[in-house]
Design a protein around this motif. Structure first.
Motif, PDB file in Angstrom:
ATOM      1  N   PRO A 136     -21.284 -14.911  84.969  1.00  0.00           N
ATOM      2  CA  PRO A 136     -19.830 -14.791  85.196  1.00  0.00           C
ATOM      3  C   PRO A 136     -19.068 -14.362  83.949  1.00  0.00           C
ATOM      4  N   VAL A 137     -19.564 -14.707  82.760  1.00  0.00           N
ATOM      5  CA  VAL A 137     -18.903 -14.270  81.527  1.00  0.00           C
ATOM      6  C   VAL A 137     -18.972 -12.749  81.407  1.00  0.00           C
ATOM      7  N   LEU A 138     -20.142 -12.184  81.678  1.00  0.00           N
ATOM      8  CA  LEU A 138     -20.297 -10.722  81.614  1.00  0.00           C
ATOM      9  C   LEU A 138     -19.456 -10.033  82.694  1.00  0.00           C
ATOM     10  N   LEU A 139     -19.362 -10.658  83.876  1.00  0.00           N
ATOM     11  CA  LEU A 139     -18.518 -10.098  84.934  1.00  0.00           C
ATOM     12  C   LEU A 139     -17.065 -10.054  84.475  1.00  0.00           C
ATOM     13  N   LEU A 140     -16.616 -11.116  83.840  1.00  0.00           N
ATOM     14  CA  LEU A 140     -15.234 -11.164  83.347  1.00  0.00           C
ATOM     15  C   LEU A 140     -14.999 -10.089  82.288  1.00  0.00           C
ATOM     16  N   VAL A 141     -15.956  -9.905  81.381  1.00  0.00           N
ATOM     17  CA  VAL A 141     -15.821  -8.886  80.339  1.00  0.00           C
ATOM     18  C   VAL A 141     -15.713  -7.497  80.969  1.00  0.00           C
ATOM     19  N   ALA A 142     -16.576  -7.224  81.962  1.00  0.00           N
ATOM     20  CA  ALA A 142     -16.533  -5.919  82.627  1.00  0.00           C
ATOM     21  C   ALA A 142     -15.198  -5.700  83.320  1.00  0.00           C
ATOM     22  N   ARG A 143     -14.658  -6.736  83.944  1.00  0.00           N
ATOM     23  CA  ARG A 143     -13.359  -6.614  84.602  1.00  0.00           C
ATOM     24  C   ARG A 143     -12.246  -6.369  83.592  1.00  0.00           C
ATOM     25  N   LEU A 144     -12.342  -7.008  82.427  1.00  0.00           N
ATOM     26  CA  LEU A 144     -11.318  -6.794  81.402  1.00  0.00           C
ATOM     27  C   LEU A 144     -11.371  -5.356  80.885  1.00  0.00           C
ATOM     28  N   VAL A 145     -12.573  -4.793  80.756  1.00  0.00           N
ATOM     29  CA  VAL A 145     -12.707  -3.388  80.340  1.00  0.00           C
ATOM     30  C   VAL A 145     -12.059  -2.483  81.385  1.00  0.00           C
ATOM     31  N   GLN A 146     -12.320  -2.770  82.664  1.00  0.00           N
ATOM     32  CA  GLN A 146     -11.724  -1.972  83.733  1.00  0.00           C
ATOM     33  C   GLN A 146     -10.198  -2.062  83.705  1.00  0.00           C
ATOM     34  N   GLY A 147      -9.683  -3.280  83.579  1.00  0.00           N
ATOM     35  CA  GLY A 147      -8.232  -3.456  83.569  1.00  0.00           C
ATOM     36  C   GLY A 147      -7.572  -2.797  82.378  1.00  0.00           C
ATOM     37  N   PHE A 148      -8.198  -2.917  81.218  1.00  0.00           N
ATOM     38  CA  PHE A 148      -7.653  -2.311  80.003  1.00  0.00           C
ATOM     39  C   PHE A 148      -7.572  -0.794  80.150  1.00  0.00           C
ATOM     40  N   SER A 149      -8.622  -0.182  80.672  1.00  0.00           N
ATOM     41  CA  SER A 149      -8.633   1.279  80.833  1.00  0.00           C
ATOM     42  C   SER A 149      -7.645   1.719  81.910  1.00  0.00           C
ATOM     43  N   THR A 150      -7.506   0.916  82.973  1.00  0.00           N
ATOM     44  CA  THR A 150      -6.566   1.259  84.036  1.00  0.00           C
ATOM     45  C   THR A 150      -5.133   1.296  83.518  1.00  0.00           C
ATOM     46  N   GLY A 151      -4.859   0.518  82.462  1.00  0.00           N
ATOM     47  CA  GLY A 151      -3.533   0.527  81.874  1.00  0.00           C
ATOM     48  C   GLY A 151      -3.091   1.888  81.380  1.00  0.00           C
ATOM     49  N   GLY A 152      -4.030   2.761  81.082  1.00  0.00           N
ATOM     50  CA  GLY A 152      -3.680   4.106  80.641  1.00  0.00           C
ATOM     51  C   GLY A 152      -3.949   5.181  81.665  1.00  0.00           C
ATOM     52  N   GLU A 153      -4.480   4.788  82.833  1.00  0.00           N
ATOM     53  CA  GLU A 153      -4.946   5.782  83.797  1.00  0.00           C
ATOM     54  C   GLU A 153      -3.836   6.364  84.658  1.00  0.00           C
ATOM     55  N   TYR A 154      -3.106   5.525  85.392  1.00  0.00           N
ATOM     56  CA  TYR A 154      -2.162   6.067  86.379  1.00  0.00           C
ATOM     57  C   TYR A 154      -1.020   6.818  85.700  1.00  0.00           C
ATOM     58  N   ALA A 155      -0.428   6.209  84.665  1.00  0.00           N
ATOM     59  CA  ALA A 155       0.677   6.884  83.978  1.00  0.00           C
ATOM     60  C   ALA A 155       0.211   8.188  83.356  1.00  0.00           C
ATOM     61  N   GLY A 156      -1.004   8.177  82.801  1.00  0.00           N
ATOM     62  CA  GLY A 156      -1.542   9.399  82.212  1.00  0.00           C
ATOM     63  C   GLY A 156      -1.812  10.463  83.252  1.00  0.00           C
ATOM     64  N   ALA A 157      -2.347  10.050  84.405  1.00  0.00           N
ATOM     65  CA  ALA A 157      -2.659  11.018  85.455  1.00  0.00           C
ATOM     66  C   ALA A 157      -1.382  11.638  86.030  1.00  0.00           C
ATOM     67  N   THR A 158      -0.353  10.816  86.266  1.00  0.00           N
ATOM     68  CA  THR A 158       0.898  11.377  86.778  1.00  0.00           C
ATOM     69  C   THR A 158       1.545  12.296  85.753  1.00  0.00           C
ATOM     70  N   THR A 159       1.505  11.896  84.479  1.00  0.00           N
ATOM     71  CA  THR A 159       2.055  12.739  83.411  1.00  0.00           C
ATOM     72  C   THR A 159       1.301  14.056  83.327  1.00  0.00           C
ATOM     73  N   PHE A 160      -0.011  13.983  83.428  1.00  0.00           N
ATOM     74  CA  PHE A 160      -0.854  15.174  83.308  1.00  0.00           C
ATOM     75  C   PHE A 160      -0.525  16.187  84.403  1.00  0.00           C
ATOM     76  N   ILE A 161      -0.477  15.713  85.656  1.00  0.00           N
ATOM     77  CA  ILE A 161      -0.172  16.618  86.764  1.00  0.00           C
ATOM     78  C   ILE A 161       1.260  17.144  86.655  1.00  0.00           C
TER      79      ILE A 161
END
Length: 467
Positions: A136-161
């Motif tokens: 479960p610790v590794l699962l939490l770490v993987a989820r935090l990596v996903q969440g951290f990267s998502t923080g730059g994804e949607y705004a960047g994608a809308t800006t890019f288009i």
């Protein structure tokens, strides 16, 4: 650059509150199409993971949190899921300013790598039975990596288009970003449904649950390839040329304090967009099963059918925002949720398949007013110099506070009051806030982005006359 070819002395007529530029950006249709595909694929990947994680949560609870208590297992699994929302604003504060400094394309490539790695890693984590509490610790770490990267994804994608698109087609092209969102969610939820039908419980627990997460690896490689082939957006390239330094440096304080009014406006728009989005696509399946005792499989199929309907309508609604404007379309969505949330929920509560489908379908079509307009409307709130950073911060703070908490808050309200109509009232409250934001929002359809030159399509080739 092929994407930003200045025309001969074409001068733009001054527009109120917008910087005047002596240049016009002539877009490259081939590059625009590639930019849209690359951005939409990243969004599809994010929501593929969302759909997979949501619908395989019971199995993940047994694999990573074997407490013997099914409720505790499910709560632990969704706790790891919710952790990703906590770090989204942090990711936005890191990736947004970075995108305004080193470029949109580089940061979007980085977020794609992190998203794919985080999702792929979940599929490789040993079970609790194999390594104990480390699982479960590794699962939490993987989820935090996903969440951290998502923080730059949607705004960047809308800006890019938005920065690649010609001014008169920004709504249509931006709408494909949410088309990718719906496609990813349908793909993730549909794959889990298929696996549950085909695999035995033992197979699903031992190895089957890993398959959807491992698919993220190849998807990430494809997405990274598409994004690495792209050049920087014309708007950012022009900003670099205007900057005295090699890279424009914008303090985080300027992105927040210097844009606070616009940030509040952005958060209001994102609030109504995400509350209604999470209510329909994330909470309603649980509402149908837990509150209305509806069959789980049928409930999921209804939601998938609504998303398929939204996908069909999405590009047409995006094109409509280019013709009549973003404000009328978003305002129509707010008015619709204010007027129809109660009738739609009463239909859903009636319980028959037809009534549930009609109620959900009505809410889905109202949601399209937001999914079609927001990808073009939100980037147009901010000037080029701070667009990625300010939008990342405003978007992710609003999603974390209001969007991602919607299922939890509504469930708590129903538990506290016993009123099964709380989902409708919650959507109506969000619609009021969204309507106020639309009132103060400036129309952006058909106009250049703030701080950028007008972007136009190349003139059609003229065939030589035949004598």
């Amino acid at each position: 650059m092929p994407t930003a070819t200045p025309t001969a002395p074409a001068v733009r007529a001054p527009a109120p509150a917008r910087p005047v530029s002596p240049e016009v950006t002539v877009t490259d249709p081939a590059l625009v199409r590639r930019a849209v595909k690359a951005a939409a694929l990243g969004n599809a990947m994010e929501w593929f993971d969302f759909g997979v994680y949501s619908y395989i949560a019971v199995t993940l609870g047994k694999v990573f949190f074997p407490s013997g208590n099914p409720t505790a297992q499910l709560l632990s699994t969704f706790g790891a899921f919710a952790a990703a929302f906590l770090v989204r604003p942090l990711g936005g504060m890191v990736f947004g300013p970075l995108g305004d400094r080193i470029g949109r394309q580089k940061v979007l490539a980085l977020t794609m790598i992190m998203m794919a790695a985080g999702t792929f890693a979940i599929g490789l984590i040993p079970s609790y039975a194999t390594i104990g509490v480390g699982a479960p610790v590794l699962l939490l770490v993987a989820r935090l990596v996903q969440g951290f990267s998502t923080g730059g994804e949607y705004a960047g994608a809308t800006t890019f288009i938005a920065e690649y698109a010609p001014d008169k087609k920004r709504g249509f092209l931006g709408s494909w970003l949410e088309f990718g969102t719906l496609a990813g969610y349908i793909g993730g939820a549909g794959l889990v449904t298929l696996m549950t039908a085909l695999l035995s419980t033992d197979d699903l627990l031992s190895w089957g649950w890993r398959i959807p997460f491992l698919i993220a690896g190849p998807m990430g490689i494809i997405g990274l390839y598409l994004r690495m082939r792209l050049e920087e957006t014309p708007a950012f390239a022009a900003e670099l040329e205007k900057s005295e330094a090699a890279r424009p440096k914008v303090p985080l304080r300027e992105m927040i304090a210097g844009q606070w009014r616009t940030l509040l406006l952005c958060m209001g728009l994102v609030l109504v967009f995400n509350v209604t989005d999470y209510m329909l696509l994330s909470y309603m399946p649980s509402y149908l099963t837990s509150e209305l005792k509806y069959d789980e499989t049928h409930g999921l199929l209804v939601v998938l059918g609504v998303m398929a309907l939204m996908m069909v309508v999405q590009p047409f609604a995006g094109a409509l925002t280019d013709r009549i404007g973003r404000r009328p379309v978003i305002a129509a969505g707010c008015a619709g949720f204010l007027a129809l949330s109660v009738p739609a929920l009463l239909l859903i509560r009636q319980g028959s398949l037809l009534a549930v489908a009609l109620g959900m379908g009505a809410l889905g079509l109202l949601l399209v007013c937001f999914t079609a307009a927001m990808p073009a409307a939100l980037p147009a709130l901010f000037p080029t110099r701070v667009r990625y950073g300010s939008l990342s911060i405003g978007f992710n703070v609003s999603v974390s506070l209001f969007g991602g908490t919607t299922p939890l808050v509504v469930t708590a309200l129903i538990g506290a009051t016993g009123n099964m109509m709380m989902p409708a009232y919650y959507m109506m409250a969000a619609a009021v806030i969204g309507g106020a934001a639309v009132w103060f929002m400036a129309e952006s359809a058909g106009r250049p982005l703030p701080g950028s030159a007008p972007a136009v399509e190349p003139a059609p080739a003229v065939e030589p006359a035949r004598g």
